[in-house]
Write an enzyme that holds these catalytic residues in place. Structure first.
Site, mmCIF file in Angstrom:
data_model
loop_
_atom_site.group_PDB
_atom_site.id
_atom_site.type_symbol
_atom_site.label_atom_id
_atom_site.label_comp_id
_atom_site.label_asym_id
_atom_site.label_seq_id
_atom_site.Cartn_x
_atom_site.Cartn_y
_atom_site.Cartn_z
ATOM 1 N N GLU A 1 0.807 -1.227 0.000
ATOM 2 C CA GLU A 1 0.000 0.000 0.000
ATOM 3 C C GLU A 1 0.834 1.270 0.000
ATOM 4 O O GLU A 1 0.474 2.244 -0.638
ATOM 5 C CB GLU A 1 -0.927 0.060 1.241
ATOM 6 C CG GLU A 1 -1.928 -1.046 1.342
ATOM 7 C CD GLU A 1 -1.461 -2.065 2.339
ATOM 8 O OE1 GLU A 1 -0.302 -2.492 2.229
ATOM 9 O OE2 GLU A 1 -2.249 -2.444 3.217
ATOM 10 N N ASP B 1 -1.816 -5.144 3.622
ATOM 11 C CA ASP B 1 -1.869 -5.443 5.057
ATOM 12 C C ASP B 1 -2.685 -6.700 5.370
ATOM 13 O O ASP B 1 -3.616 -7.054 4.626
ATOM 14 C CB ASP B 1 -2.460 -4.247 5.816
ATOM 15 C CG ASP B 1 -1.479 -3.083 5.909
ATOM 16 O OD1 ASP B 1 -0.276 -3.311 5.717
ATOM 17 O OD2 ASP B 1 -1.923 -1.947 6.171
ATOM 18 N N ASP C 1 -5.338 -7.826 6.864
ATOM 19 C CA ASP C 1 -6.678 -7.689 7.430
ATOM 20 C C ASP C 1 -7.687 -7.630 6.282
ATOM 21 O O ASP C 1 -7.334 -7.777 5.110
ATOM 22 C CB ASP C 1 -6.781 -6.452 8.333
ATOM 23 C CG ASP C 1 -6.411 -5.156 7.614
ATOM 24 O OD1 ASP C 1 -6.263 -5.177 6.366
ATOM 25 O OD2 ASP C 1 -6.273 -4.123 8.289
ATOM 26 N N GLU D 1 -9.332 -5.166 5.012
ATOM 27 C CA GLU D 1 -9.093 -4.058 4.090
ATOM 28 C C GLU D 1 -7.956 -4.395 3.130
ATOM 29 O O GLU D 1 -8.019 -4.125 1.936
ATOM 30 C CB GLU D 1 -8.766 -2.793 4.891
ATOM 31 C CG GLU D 1 -9.240 -1.496 4.266
ATOM 32 C CD GLU D 1 -10.750 -1.362 4.231
ATOM 33 O OE1 GLU D 1 -11.236 -0.761 3.264
ATOM 34 O OE2 GLU D 1 -11.434 -1.864 5.142
ATOM 35 N N TYR E 1 1.798 -5.535 13.239
ATOM 36 C CA TYR E 1 0.664 -4.823 12.652
ATOM 37 C C TYR E 1 -0.212 -4.223 13.731
ATOM 38 O O TYR E 1 -0.545 -4.875 14.720
ATOM 39 C CB TYR E 1 -0.145 -5.770 11.772
ATOM 40 C CG TYR E 1 -1.165 -5.068 10.913
ATOM 41 C CD1 TYR E 1 -0.793 -4.021 10.081
ATOM 42 C CD2 TYR E 1 -2.507 -5.451 10.937
ATOM 43 C CE1 TYR E 1 -1.718 -3.372 9.288
ATOM 44 C CE2 TYR E 1 -3.437 -4.811 10.141
ATOM 45 C CZ TYR E 1 -3.035 -3.773 9.323
ATOM 46 O OH TYR E 1 -3.967 -3.120 8.542
ATOM 47 N N ARG F 1 -3.345 -2.844 13.642
ATOM 48 C CA ARG F 1 -4.816 -2.933 13.640
ATOM 49 C C ARG F 1 -5.202 -4.361 13.988
ATOM 50 O O ARG F 1 -5.255 -5.232 13.138
ATOM 51 C CB ARG F 1 -5.387 -2.518 12.281
ATOM 52 C CG ARG F 1 -5.229 -1.034 12.004
ATOM 53 C CD ARG F 1 -5.916 -0.588 10.733
ATOM 54 N NE ARG F 1 -5.709 0.828 10.514
ATOM 55 C CZ ARG F 1 -4.685 1.356 9.848
ATOM 56 N NH1 ARG F 1 -3.765 0.557 9.318
ATOM 57 N NH2 ARG F 1 -4.556 2.659 9.698
ATOM 58 N N HIS G 1 -4.519 -11.991 13.982
ATOM 59 C CA HIS G 1 -3.070 -11.997 14.155
ATOM 60 C C HIS G 1 -2.723 -11.537 15.562
ATOM 61 O O HIS G 1 -3.600 -11.381 16.402
ATOM 62 C CB HIS G 1 -2.376 -11.130 13.101
ATOM 63 C CG HIS G 1 -3.212 -10.012 12.578
ATOM 64 N ND1 HIS G 1 -3.488 -8.884 13.307
ATOM 65 C CD2 HIS G 1 -3.856 -9.856 11.385
ATOM 66 C CE1 HIS G 1 -4.255 -8.078 12.600
ATOM 67 N NE2 HIS G 1 -4.496 -8.638 11.438
#
Length: 692
Positions: free
Chosen positions: A10, A83, A85, A87, A299, A301, A345
C-alpha cells in the site's frame, strides 16, 4: 533494472523497507491504498440485483494504475502484499481485477511484522486471495454506503446540507448524547465524611469514619454527623483490629488497537488519529542508519492480545538477563478472548525485544520514541511476575464509633519495575504507610474534621473512554474508531472541550431525528450483532448478500416513513447584538462546517462574515491599541493574536498575562508545566512559578 517478481504493497515506506529484504529479483511498488472503490457521486449499489456494487477506479489514480500494469507485464509473477486484514485483502482483490490476475493463483503474501525473517518466510508460503475476507469487507462497505447515502440526503433536505449519518458514527453520537442527558437530569445527593488524623509513637496517619459497633454506616446529613461527634469523648482511641494481607496485582495484557489508543491518550496525550499515524510509521519501517529501514512493531490494527511463542521466549530471556529470574512469569497472564475479537493476528508488540527504546532513540522522532517506548514497556511488563503489596487494615474505635485506616506498601515490584498502566482519572496510586500497630494499642487523635460532599454527575466521554465503551458494546472494529471520532467532530455534531466530548445543537438535532426514524441504526445491540454477522461472513459461515438483505428490507421501510413524516427543522440564527458595518443590517450567529461564525442577516445580498473570537482581557503587548484574542491554527491548535491583524502582526503560542518583565520590560506569557504554571518572559530568562 531487470526483475523477475513484482510485489505490490500500500505505501511507499513499506515498499522501501521490504524491497531491501527481498533482493534484486524483486521490484516493490505501492498502490497508495485502495485503487478501486464505489464512486462518490452516487449510491452505486444495485439493491434490485442482489446488492451488487459498481466499482470504479479512484479518480486521480489512472496514471498509477497504468504504471502498475506496465510493471506487471514485465514480471514473471506478481505478489500482492497488502496489510493482513479485511481491508488489505480487498485491496489485493481489486488489484488482481485491474491487473487481470487469477484470484485462485497463490500470489497473496501476508506478514504481521516487517522484518527480514518475517517477510522472507511469508514469500515461501504465498496463498490465494481469501474471498471470505474480501466479502466481509465488501459487506461492511456496502452497508455503510446504503446507510450513509440514504439517510444523509434526507438530513440535507430536512436540516441542512453537508450532514452525514453512518452505522458506527450514529451510535457514537447517541452514546455522547445519552451521557449529556444523564448529566442534565442528574440530581446531586448530599453525603458526609469524617476524616481524622491520628498519632502513634510520634508517627501520624489518616483514618476515616467507618461506622458504629463495627458495622459500616453512611452519613447523609449534618445532623447524623453531629450525633457521631457527640459520641466521642477526648482524644484517646483503641486499636480494635489489625488485618494484614498480601495482595497481588497482575500486569496489563499486551496492546491491541483499542487499548493502545486509550493508553496513548492517557499517558502521552495523543489523539486517536495521531496514535494510529505514528504506529503506522513504526510498523512500515524506520531507517536505522547503515542497517536501513526496519519495521519496529507488529501490525497495529488488531483486536488480539495473543503473542507468538518465539516472542514470549525472547522476552523471558531478556527479563531474566536484565532483572533476574524472579521477575519472569512462569505462566504469563493471557486474556479472555471476547466474542467480537477476530484474533486474526498477534497483539501489538516490538518486532524485536532487543531493540530497546534507549538503543534506538536517536533514530526516532519524539512522538515515535514515546509510542515505541509505550509498546515495548507494555510487552515486557506483560510477561513479568505480578506486583506484591503488603496491605494493612486497622479499625480504631472510641465509644463504639469506628474509624478505619488502610495502608499499603510494595513488597515486590514485579512488572511495575518496567511499567504501570494508566487510568482515565489520571490518578496514580500511592503507597500509604501506617505505623506498626497491634490489637489493644492506644492511639491519639490530633483532629477530627467532618466534610460535606455531593455526588457528581457522570463525566463526559473523552476519546479514550468513548473508544472503551464502543469496544465493550461490540460496536465498530479497531480500524473504525479513529475515523469515527474524526467524522462526528468534522460534522460539528460534537466538540472537544477540555478533552471531553460535548454535544452541539446540531448534533442533538441529528441524533433526535435518527433515533426517531431509524432506531435500528443507533441500537447498540443491533449494531454489535451486525459486526458478528460480518465476522460470520469472514469465517465463511454466512453469505454477504443475505446479511445485507436482512438489514436492508426493514431499513428501506424506515427510509420511506422518514421521507414522508420527517418535518423540516429550522436552526434559528442567534442575534449577534451588533449591525453589519457594510450594509447596516443586524449580524447573526450562524452554524457552519467548522462551528459558529458571524454573518450578515441580509445574505445573499450582503456576504459579510466574521469569525467569532474570544478576548482574554489583555491589551496587545506589541501595538497597545488592540486586544489579544484566541485563534485556531489550521491544525486546530490554540494560539493568541492581536484583533487588529493584519495591521498588527502580533502572534504567540503562549498566553500573554498583561504584565511586562521586571528584568527587561518585554511582555510576560503563561506556560503550562506538569502540576504548575509558569509565567516567563518572552525575551529573557526571567520566570515566576505559579502553583495551580
Amino acid at each position: 533494472m531487470a526483475y523477475k517478481y513484482l510485489v505490490i504493497v500500500e505505501s511507499p515506506a513499506k515498499a522501501k523497507t521490504i524491497e531491501k529484504y527481498l533482493g534484486r529479483n524483486y521490484k516493490v511498488v505501492a498502490s497508495l491504498g485502495h485503487i478501486r472503490d464505489l464512486p462518490k457521486s452516487r449510491m452505486a449499489v444495485d439493491v434490485e440485483n442482489n446488492y451488487q456494487p459498481e466499482y470504479i477506479s479512484i479518480r486521480g489514480k489512472g496514471p498509477l494504475i497504468k504504471e502498475l500494469k506496465k510493471h506487471a507485464k514485465k514480471a514473471e509473477k506478481v505478489f500482492l502484499a497488502a496489510d493482513p486484514d479485511r481491508e488489505g485483502e480487498a485491496i489485493a482483490w481489486h488489484l488482481s481485477f485491474l491487473l487481470g490476475l487469477d484470484v485462485e493463483d497463490k500470489n497473496r503474501v501476508v506478514f504481521n511484522e516487517i522484518t527480514k525473517e518475517a517477510v522472507k518466510n511469508a514469500f515461501k508460503e504465498p496463498r490465494s486471495i481469501n474471498m471470505d475476507l474480501v466479502n466481509s469487507q465488501q459487506a461492511r462497505r456496502i452497508l455503510d454506503r446504503l446507510v450513509g447515502y440514504t439517510i444523509s440526503p434526507i438530513l440535507w433536505k430536512k436540516v441542512k446540507k453537508g450532514l452525514s449519518a453512518g452505522r458506527v458514527q450514529s451510535v457514537a453520537l447517541k452514546l455522547i448524547c445519552q451521557r449529556e442527558e444523564e448529566i442534565n437530569q442528574f440530581k446531586p445527593e448530599e453525603y458526609w465524611s469524617i476524616g481524622a488524623n491520628f498519632k502513634k509513637d510520634k508517627k501520624k496517619f489518616k483514618a476515616n469514619f467507618y461506622g458504629l459497633k463495627g458495622k459500616k454506616q453512611s452519613l447523609s446529613n449534618a445532623e447524623e454527623v453531629q450525633k457521631i461527634i457527640k459520641e466521642l469523648d477526648g482524644d484517646q482511641f483503641e486499636v480494635m483490629s489489625v488485618t494484614k494481607k498480601e495482595r497481588l496485582r497482575n500486569p496489563a495484557l499486551p496492546f491491541k488497537t483499542s487499548s493502545l489508543q486509550q493508553e496513548a491518550a492517557r499517558k502521552l496525550n495523543f489523539r486517536t488519529r495521531k496514535t494510529m499515524m505514528v504506529a503506522q510509521q513504526l510498523y512500515e519501517g524506520i531507517s536505522m542508519g547503515r542497517g536501513g529501514a526496519i519495521g519496529l512493531i507488529t501490525y497495529m490494527r488488531t483486536d488480539s492480545t495473543r503473542i507468538a511463542l518465539s516472542a514470549k521466549n525472547d522476552v523471558a530471556e531478556y527479563i531474566i538477563k536484565e532483572f533476574g529470574p524472579e521477575y519472569a512469569a512462569s505462566k504469563p497472564r493471557t486474556g479472555k478472548k471476547a466474542e467480537s475479537d477476530q484474533d486474526a493476528h498477534e497483539g501489538i508488540r516490538p518486532s524485536s525485544i532487543l531493540r530497546t527504546p534507549k538503543d534506538i532513540e536517536k533514530y526516532l522522532t519524539k512522538d515515535q520514541y514515546k509510542l515505541y517506548n509505550l509498546i515495548w514497556s507494555r510487552l515486557v511488563a506483560s510477561q513479568m511476575t505480578p506486583a506484591v503489596f503488603d496491605t494493612m487494615k486497622v479499625d480504631i474505635a472510641q465509644n463504639e464509633v469506628y474509624f478505619r485506616a488502610n495502608g499499603s506498601k510494595i513488597k515486590f515490584p514485579g512488572y511495575q519495575k518496567v511499567y504501570i498502566e494508566g487510568n482515565d482519572e489520571g490518578k496514580e496510586e500511592k503507597e500509604n504507610l501506617l505505623p506498626a500497630m497491634e490489637q489493644g494499642d492506644k492511639v491519639k487523635s490530633i483532629d477530627i474534621e467532618p466534610k460535606q460532599h455531593f455526588t457528581q454527575p457522570p463525566a463526559r466521554f473523552s476519546e479514550s473512554t468513548l473508544i472503551r465503551i464502543l469496544e465493550e458494546n461490540g460496536v465498530g472494529r479497531p480500524s473504525t474508531y479513529a475515523p469515527t471520532l474524526e467524522t462526528i467532530q468534522r460534522r460539528y455534531y460534537v466538540k472537544l472541550q477540555n478533552k471531553r466530548f460535548e454535544v452541539t445543537e446540531l448534533g442533538d438535532i441529528v441524533n433526535g431525528l435518527i433515533n426517531e426514524f431509524f432506531p435500528h441504526i443507533v441500537d447498540v445491540h443491533f449494531t454489535a450483532d451486525m459486526e458478528k454477522d460480518l465476522d460470520e461472513v469472514e469465517e465463511g459461515n454466512k453469505e454477504w448478500e443475505k446479511v445485507i438483505d436482512q438489514f436492508y428490507k426493514p431499513f428501506a421501510i424506515e427510509v420511506e416513513k422518514a421521507e414522508e413524516n420527517m418535518e423540516k427543522v429550522q436552526i434559528k440564527d442567534e442575534p449577534a447584538g451588533f449591525d453589519c458595518e457594510l450594509c447596516g443590517h443586524p449580524m447573526v450567529i450562524k452554524l457552519g462546517r467548522y462551528g459558529k461564525f458571524y454573518a450578515c442577516s441580509n445574505f445573499p445580498d450582503c456576504r459579510n462574515t466574521k469569525p467569532i473570537v474570544k478576548e482574554i482581557g489583555v491589551s496587545c503587548p506589541v501595538c497597545g491599541e488592540g486586544h489579544v484574542i484566541e485563534r485556531k491554527s489550521k491544525k486546530n491548535r490554540l494560539f493568541y493574536g492581536c484583533d487588529r491583524y493584519p495591521t498588527c502582526e502580533f502572534v504567540s503560542w503562549d498566553k500573554p498575562v498583561g504584565r511586562n518583565c521586571p528584568k527587561c520590560d518585554h511582555y510576560l506569557v503563561e506556560k503550562k508545566a506538569k502540576g504548575s504554571k509558569q509565567v516567563v518572559c518572552s525575551h529573557c530568562d526571567y520566570k515566576e512559578e505559579v502553583q495551580k
